[in-house]
Design a protein around this motif. Structure first.
Motif, PDB file in Angstrom:
ATOM      1  N   LEU A  95       0.828  -1.209   0.000  1.00 25.18           N
ATOM      2  CA  LEU A  95       0.000   0.000   0.000  1.00 25.18           C
ATOM      3  C   LEU A  95       0.861   1.257   0.000  1.00 25.18           C
ATOM      4  O   LEU A  95       0.564   2.235  -0.679  1.00 25.18           O
ATOM      5  CB  LEU A  95      -0.941   0.007   1.212  1.00 25.18           C
ATOM      6  N   ARG A  96       1.942   1.209   0.765  1.00 23.15           N
ATOM      7  CA  ARG A  96       2.818   2.389   0.794  1.00 23.15           C
ATOM      8  C   ARG A  96       3.404   2.665  -0.578  1.00 23.15           C
ATOM      9  O   ARG A  96       3.543   3.804  -0.990  1.00 23.15           O
ATOM     10  CB  ARG A  96       3.932   2.200   1.816  1.00 23.15           C
ATOM     11  N   GLN A  97       3.732   1.577  -1.282  1.00 17.81           N
ATOM     12  CA  GLN A  97       4.253   1.761  -2.639  1.00 17.81           C
ATOM     13  C   GLN A  97       3.232   2.464  -3.531  1.00 17.81           C
ATOM     14  O   GLN A  97       3.585   3.084  -4.511  1.00 17.81           O
ATOM     15  CB  GLN A  97       4.608   0.405  -3.252  1.00 17.81           C
ATOM     16  N   LEU A  98       1.960   2.281  -3.194  1.00 20.38           N
ATOM     17  CA  LEU A  98       0.909   2.918  -3.982  1.00 20.38           C
ATOM     18  C   LEU A  98       0.629   4.334  -3.492  1.00 20.38           C
ATOM     19  O   LEU A  98      -0.256   5.005  -3.996  1.00 20.38           O
ATOM     20  CB  LEU A  98      -0.380   2.100  -3.897  1.00 20.38           C
ATOM     21  N   GLY A  99       1.352   4.767  -2.485  1.00 24.79           N
ATOM     22  CA  GLY A  99       1.132   6.114  -1.964  1.00 24.79           C
ATOM     23  C   GLY A  99       0.005   6.186  -0.952  1.00 24.79           C
ATOM     24  O   GLY A  99      -0.513   7.259  -0.660  1.00 24.79           O
ATOM     25  N   PHE A 310       2.782 -25.500   6.275  1.00 24.70           N
ATOM     26  CA  PHE A 310       3.129 -24.344   5.451  1.00 24.70           C
ATOM     27  C   PHE A 310       1.901 -23.919   4.665  1.00 24.70           C
ATOM     28  O   PHE A 310       1.348 -24.702   3.923  1.00 24.70           O
ATOM     29  CB  PHE A 310       4.231 -24.754   4.478  1.00 24.70           C
ATOM     30  N   GLY A 311       1.467 -22.709   4.885  1.00 26.91           N
ATOM     31  CA  GLY A 311       0.301 -22.345   4.096  1.00 26.91           C
ATOM     32  C   GLY A 311      -0.267 -21.006   4.406  1.00 26.91           C
ATOM     33  O   GLY A 311      -0.038 -20.054   3.688  1.00 26.91           O
ATOM     34  N   MET A 312      -0.967 -20.907   5.508  1.00 26.81           N
ATOM     35  CA  MET A 312      -1.661 -19.671   5.789  1.00 26.81           C
ATOM     36  C   MET A 312      -0.669 -18.530   5.800  1.00 26.81           C
ATOM     37  O   MET A 312       0.404 -18.642   6.356  1.00 26.81           O
ATOM     38  CB  MET A 312      -2.328 -19.763   7.143  1.00 26.81           C
ATOM     39  N   GLY A 313      -1.046 -17.462   5.166  1.00 21.46           N
ATOM     40  CA  GLY A 313      -0.167 -16.314   5.179  1.00 21.46           C
ATOM     41  C   GLY A 313       0.782 -16.280   3.999  1.00 21.46           C
ATOM     42  O   GLY A 313       1.588 -15.382   3.890  1.00 21.46           O
ATOM     43  N   ILE A 314       0.688 -17.281   3.120  1.00 20.95           N
ATOM     44  CA  ILE A 314       1.511 -17.232   1.920  1.00 20.95           C
ATOM     45  C   ILE A 314       0.716 -16.483   0.868  1.00 20.95           C
ATOM     46  O   ILE A 314      -0.200 -17.041   0.290  1.00 20.95           O
ATOM     47  CB  ILE A 314       1.792 -18.645   1.375  1.00 20.95           C
ATOM     48  N   ASP A 315       1.046 -15.224   0.637  1.00 15.41           N
ATOM     49  CA  ASP A 315       0.305 -14.602  -0.455  1.00 15.41           C
ATOM     50  C   ASP A 315       1.246 -14.179  -1.568  1.00 15.41           C
ATOM     51  O   ASP A 315       1.012 -13.236  -2.275  1.00 15.41           O
ATOM     52  CB  ASP A 315      -0.598 -13.469   0.025  1.00 15.41           C
ATOM     53  N   LYS A 316       2.298 -14.947  -1.728  1.00 17.05           N
ATOM     54  CA  LYS A 316       3.204 -14.721  -2.847  1.00 17.05           C
ATOM     55  C   LYS A 316       2.414 -14.918  -4.141  1.00 17.05           C
ATOM     56  O   LYS A 316       1.810 -15.971  -4.339  1.00 17.05           O
ATOM     57  CB  LYS A 316       4.327 -15.754  -2.753  1.00 17.05           C
ATOM     58  N   TRP A 566      16.036  -5.349 -13.254  1.00 19.33           N
ATOM     59  CA  TRP A 566      15.839  -4.019 -12.668  1.00 19.33           C
ATOM     60  C   TRP A 566      14.969  -4.109 -11.411  1.00 19.33           C
ATOM     61  O   TRP A 566      15.249  -3.520 -10.384  1.00 19.33           O
ATOM     62  CB  TRP A 566      15.192  -3.094 -13.707  1.00 19.33           C
ATOM     63  N   ARG A 567      13.913  -4.916 -11.504  1.00 10.82           N
ATOM     64  CA  ARG A 567      12.994  -5.065 -10.365  1.00 10.82           C
ATOM     65  C   ARG A 567      13.720  -5.683  -9.170  1.00 10.82           C
ATOM     66  O   ARG A 567      13.517  -5.282  -8.026  1.00 10.82           O
ATOM     67  CB  ARG A 567      11.808  -5.939 -10.780  1.00 10.82           C
ATOM     68  N   ARG A 568      14.550  -6.680  -9.453  1.00  9.16           N
ATOM     69  CA  ARG A 568      15.267  -7.353  -8.376  1.00  9.16           C
ATOM     70  C   ARG A 568      16.136  -6.342  -7.623  1.00  9.16           C
ATOM     71  O   ARG A 568      16.187  -6.312  -6.397  1.00  9.16           O
ATOM     72  CB  ARG A 568      16.136  -8.475  -8.956  1.00  9.16           C
ATOM     73  N   GLU A 569      16.797  -5.494  -8.403  1.00  2.66           N
ATOM     74  CA  GLU A 569      17.660  -4.482  -7.801  1.00  2.66           C
ATOM     75  C   GLU A 569      16.852  -3.520  -6.925  1.00  2.66           C
ATOM     76  O   GLU A 569      17.211  -3.243  -5.781  1.00  2.66           O
ATOM     77  CB  GLU A 569      18.306  -3.699  -8.941  1.00  2.66           C
ATOM     78  N   GLN A 570      15.743  -3.058  -7.465  1.00  2.00           N
ATOM     79  CA  GLN A 570      14.859  -2.165  -6.700  1.00  2.00           C
ATOM     80  C   GLN A 570      14.423  -2.807  -5.386  1.00  2.00           C
ATOM     81  O   GLN A 570      14.448  -2.190  -4.330  1.00  2.00           O
ATOM     82  CB  GLN A 570      13.592  -1.864  -7.513  1.00  2.00           C
ATOM     83  N   ALA A 571      13.997  -4.077  -5.516  1.00  2.00           N
ATOM     84  CA  ALA A 571      13.457  -4.776  -4.352  1.00  2.00           C
ATOM     85  C   ALA A 571      14.538  -4.934  -3.293  1.00  2.00           C
ATOM     86  O   ALA A 571      14.301  -4.743  -2.103  1.00  2.00           O
ATOM     87  CB  ALA A 571      12.902  -6.135  -4.767  1.00  2.00           C
ATOM     88  N   GLN A 572      15.749  -5.250  -3.753  1.00  2.00           N
ATOM     89  CA  GLN A 572      16.843  -5.424  -2.801  1.00  2.00           C
ATOM     90  C   GLN A 572      17.161  -4.122  -2.088  1.00  2.00           C
ATOM     91  O   GLN A 572      17.299  -4.095  -0.877  1.00  2.00           O
ATOM     92  CB  GLN A 572      18.090  -5.962  -3.505  1.00  2.00           C
ATOM     93  N   GLN A 574      15.245  -1.738  -1.418  1.00  5.17           N
ATOM     94  CA  GLN A 574      14.201  -1.344  -0.469  1.00  5.17           C
ATOM     95  C   GLN A 574      13.902  -2.418   0.565  1.00  5.17           C
ATOM     96  O   GLN A 574      13.082  -2.203   1.456  1.00  5.17           O
ATOM     97  CB  GLN A 574      12.908  -1.039  -1.214  1.00  5.17           C
ATOM     98  N   GLY A 575      14.506  -3.581   0.390  1.00 11.11           N
ATOM     99  CA  GLY A 575      14.238  -4.669   1.323  1.00 11.11           C
ATOM    100  C   GLY A 575      12.797  -5.165   1.282  1.00 11.11           C
ATOM    101  O   GLY A 575      12.209  -5.499   2.298  1.00 11.11           O
ATOM    102  N   VAL A 576      12.228  -5.217   0.088  1.00 10.43           N
ATOM    103  CA  VAL A 576      10.864  -5.745  -0.057  1.00 10.43           C
ATOM    104  C   VAL A 576      10.886  -6.861  -1.107  1.00 10.43           C
ATOM    105  O   VAL A 576      11.808  -6.936  -1.917  1.00 10.43           O
ATOM    106  CB  VAL A 576       9.865  -4.648  -0.506  1.00 10.43           C
ATOM    107  N   PRO A 577       9.880  -7.760  -1.092  1.00  7.58           N
ATOM    108  CA  PRO A 577       9.828  -8.781  -2.140  1.00  7.58           C
ATOM    109  C   PRO A 577       9.616  -8.131  -3.509  1.00  7.58           C
ATOM    110  O   PRO A 577       8.960  -7.087  -3.587  1.00  7.58           O
ATOM    111  CB  PRO A 577       8.596  -9.627  -1.774  1.00  7.58           C
ATOM    112  N   PRO A 578      10.164  -8.729  -4.564  1.00 11.98           N
ATOM    113  CA  PRO A 578      10.074  -8.127  -5.904  1.00 11.98           C
ATOM    114  C   PRO A 578       8.642  -7.783  -6.329  1.00 11.98           C
ATOM    115  O   PRO A 578       8.391  -6.750  -6.921  1.00 11.98           O
ATOM    116  CB  PRO A 578      10.651  -9.211  -6.820  1.00 11.98           C
ATOM    117  N   TYR A 579       7.671  -8.649  -5.980  1.00  8.08           N
ATOM    118  CA  TYR A 579       6.314  -8.397  -6.466  1.00  8.08           C
ATOM    119  C   TYR A 579       5.670  -7.174  -5.831  1.00  8.08           C
ATOM    120  O   TYR A 579       4.653  -6.690  -6.293  1.00  8.08           O
ATOM    121  CB  TYR A 579       5.423  -9.628  -6.284  1.00  8.08           C
ATOM    122  N   VAL A 580       6.278  -6.680  -4.762  1.00 12.47           N
ATOM    123  CA  VAL A 580       5.754  -5.448  -4.185  1.00 12.47           C
ATOM    124  C   VAL A 580       6.081  -4.267  -5.099  1.00 12.47           C
ATOM    125  O   VAL A 580       5.320  -3.316  -5.220  1.00 12.47           O
ATOM    126  CB  VAL A 580       6.312  -5.226  -2.757  1.00 12.47           C
TER     127      VAL A 580
END
Ligand code: ADP
Ligand code: ZN
Length: 627
Positions: A95-99, A310-316, A566-572, A574-580
């Motif tokens: 959400l923060r990424q979305l402002g 392993f399951g609940m909370g995986i929203d990858k 490029w996305r991987r670099e950004q994610a690293q 910012q310390g967030v998963p790439p899909y964020v």
């Protein structure tokens, strides 16, 4: 009022409060999505209008937007109750990424972080607050919320994973029951409960316990068309798994196995075969588990081999396959576990090997459990439904959806039943031979031995029991082993054969009203059998993708890789998963459309105002460099 949604691109900056309250405009501007999906729009409008309700939507269906959009359209703070801290952090980050001004309060926070959140809350600077149920109900948070100033300080309550309130469901959390107080304390604030569990009994319990009787129920289709269901007869599970995974190198996935030891063993085998595999089960330390989870979330191609712990909370969103090497315990569990694949809507595979050998063990688990007799009866019934699904001859999806009360008129075209249609074969004579072999060998051996006898094998066991002298020895060479095993499974599914009670996979004759007429030749039997071995080889492996939603052409592949790098670099950074940063889907669309300017970029799904501002120029320069 809620916090500002900045930054906004200049051409949209003029949108005043009135426009901001329009949900579609908010969806387009903030998320960059062109349209609502399924029942989202009806739900969003209902909540904006002040209504409460229950949303039943499959995993990946888009539940979050059902409360996030109203949170921005209504004034005041939206409080989201979620039991899963890891998931909360992801949502807040996204959400923060979305402002959007979002924060979380839970027991995992440092005191300083928590007081920062408090300050924001007091200042009215938050749109969404995620809280764990303990945090909401313990301490004085409810009082503080009730005392917030302003005419409409609270926009809504969203109760995520609402099935946790149900003792009938599988994730019962006692704290959830106390959420009923929200109805009394905040009667004017809309409450939206959300879950992916479709079971009618759970549904009723949620409505009752969360006092949603006056609310509306929104039921989305439970179909997940991008998931390809592929079921296979189990022979050597680990070898079959490796063959399946060979088509999925470089992809993230989950492999479910029943026991901890099997998880450990399989993860070692996968590692030895060069996969980036990690084990996950309740026997590992908390640290080991969170390290595994962390890697799975943050890296592109990690395969988690896991028990159902392993399951609940995986929203990858970009899990490309979910594989089962053992039968899950019910069709609900199967649906939920496979539902973790392809949440981004791109092709994904749910692959499973299954055989009659799995069944006796599962039955024993149920019998040996602590449950009441009534509960055991229910569990057995659920297992039967799963077996019927795994033995079904036609379209898997039709069977699956029928179980959830939905009718799919046409076969889906994206499951093994549809993609590998099997001709019906008259199996009357083979079935007679098989039943005779079961009888002659004493109704106590498993499928493997009976088939060996039919095929005239020379195994140690055959010699030990003198089975080479039986009249049925070697009379079944018209079918190959795979075909015989299939026949065994089907006859077990139909009830001609049944597992020996207490026997370790042994088979005996089943219902006499089926068996007798068949043996006497009074009835015939037609079933789908796999083609003979020779033909199977020629056909080769089936394609493992799904429907081509957005297939990048070869030339675009290079661009896609550059975008991913490029996305991987950004994610690293910012310390967030790439899909964020961006979903795969957005990158695929970028690679296919190659927009040239900010205007073009803003047309791409998943690029809203904040991401356009933040990443627009950088993405354009990646696109230019790859032109
Ligand atoms: P759920 O919580 O129901 O499992 P999510 O809310 O995480 O599902 O949504 C699943 C995915 O679908 C997310 O990546 C989300 O951004 C995307 N999504 C949801 N609604 C839409 C929409 N209307 N248009 C495009 N993508 C959407
Ligand atoms: Zn199908």
């Amino acid at each position: 009022m809620t916090a500002q949604l900045n930054p906004q691109p200049p051409e949209q900056a003029a949108t005043g409060a009135a426009v901001r309250a329009d949900p579609l405009a908010v969806l387009r501007r903030v998320w960059g999505y062109p349209a609502f999906r399924g029942p989202q729009e009806a739900i969003v409008r209902h909540v904006i209008g002040g209504g409460s309700g229950l949303v039943l939507m499959p995993t990946g269906g888009g539940k979050s937007l059902c409360y996030q959009v109203p949170a921005l359209c209504r004034s005041g703070l939206a409080v989201v109750v979620s039991p899963l801290i890891a998931l909360m952090q992801d949502q807040v980050e996204a959400l923060r990424q979305l402002g959007v001004a979002a924060a979380a309060l839970h027991s995992g926070l440092e005191r300083e972080e928590a007081s920062g959140v408090w300050r924001q809350l007091q200042a009215g600077g938050l749109d969404l607050l995620y809280v764990s149920p303990e945090r909401l109900l313990g301490g004085d948070l409810l009082e503080r919320l009730a005392a917030m100033p302003g005419p409409q300080p609270l926009a809504l309550f969203a109760i995520d994973e609402a099935h946790c309130v149900s003792q009938w469901g599988h994730d019962f959390r006692p704290e959830y029951i106390q959420l009923a107080v929200l109805a009394d304390r905040f009667p004017a604030v809309p409450r939206l409960a959300l879950t992916a569990t479709a079971d009618p009994r759970t549904r009723a319990e949620i409505i009752e316990r969360l006092r949603l009787q006056q609310g509306q129920v929104f039921l989305a289709s439970f179909d997940r068309p991008n998931i390809r269901y592929l079921l296979r007869a189990k022979e050597q599970a680990s070898r079959q798994l490796l063959a399946f995974l060979a088509d999925h190198r470089g992809e993230a996935g989950i492999v479910y196995a029943r026991s901890r030891s099997r998880v450990d063993q399989l993860s070692r085998e996968l590692q030895a075969a060069g996969f980036d595999a990690v084990a996950y089960h309740a026997g590992l330390s908390g640290e080991q588990r969170s390290a595994a989870l962390q890697r799975f979330r943050n890296e592109a191609a990690v395969v988690v081999v896991a028990t159902i712990a392993f399951g609940m909370g995986i929203d990858k969103p970009d899990v490309r396959f979910v594989a089962h090497v053992d039968l899950p315990k019910s069709l609900e569990a199967y649906y939920q576990e496979t539902g973790r694949a392809g949440r981004d809507g791109l092709p994904a595979v749910a692959w499973m090997v299954h055989g009659p050998g799995d069944v006796p063990q599962l039955r024993r688990f149920i019998d040996d459990s602590e449950a009441s007799a009534e509960q055991k009866r229910i569990e057995h019934g659920k297992l039967e439904a799963l077996i019927a699904f795994s033995e079904a001859a036609g379209c898997r999806r039709q069977v699956l959806l029928r179980h959830f009360g939905e009718v799919l008129a046409e076969p889906c075209g994206n499951c093994d039943g549809c993609l590998e249609p099997r001709l019906l074969t008259d199996v009357t004579v083979p079935a007679q031979k098989l039943l005779s072999a079961v009888v002659r060998t004493g109704q106590r051996f498993g499928a493997a031995h009976v088939v060996d006898v039919l095929l005239g094998g020379s195994t140690e066991k055959i010699r030990q029991f003198g089975h080479q002298d039986l009249s049925v020895y070697g009379i079944g060479r018209e079918l190959d082993r795979e075909q015989w095993r299939t026949l065994v499974r089907q006859l077990t599914g139909l009830g001609h054969l049944q597992p020996v009670p207490e026997g370790k996979g042994g088979l005996q004759l089943g219902r006499p009203e089926l068996v007798r007429p068949l043996l006497r030749g009074e009835t015939s039997l037609e079933l789908p059998l796999p083609p003979p071995r020779q033909e199977r080889r020629r056909r080769g492996r089936p394609a493992s993708g799904g429907p081509a939603l957005v297939e990048p052409a070869d030339g675009d592949q290079q661009l896609l890789q550059a975008l991913k790098a490029w996305r991987r670099e950004q994610a690293q950074q910012q310390g967030v998963p790439p899909y964020v940063v961006f979903h795969d889907r957005t990158l695929l669309e970028l690679a296919a459309c190659r927009p040239r300017d900010l205007e073009g970029l803003s047309q791409v799904g998943g690029i809203g105002a904040a991401k356009l501002e933040r990443y627009g120029e950088a993405v354009l320069s990646v696109l230019r460099n790859q032109a």
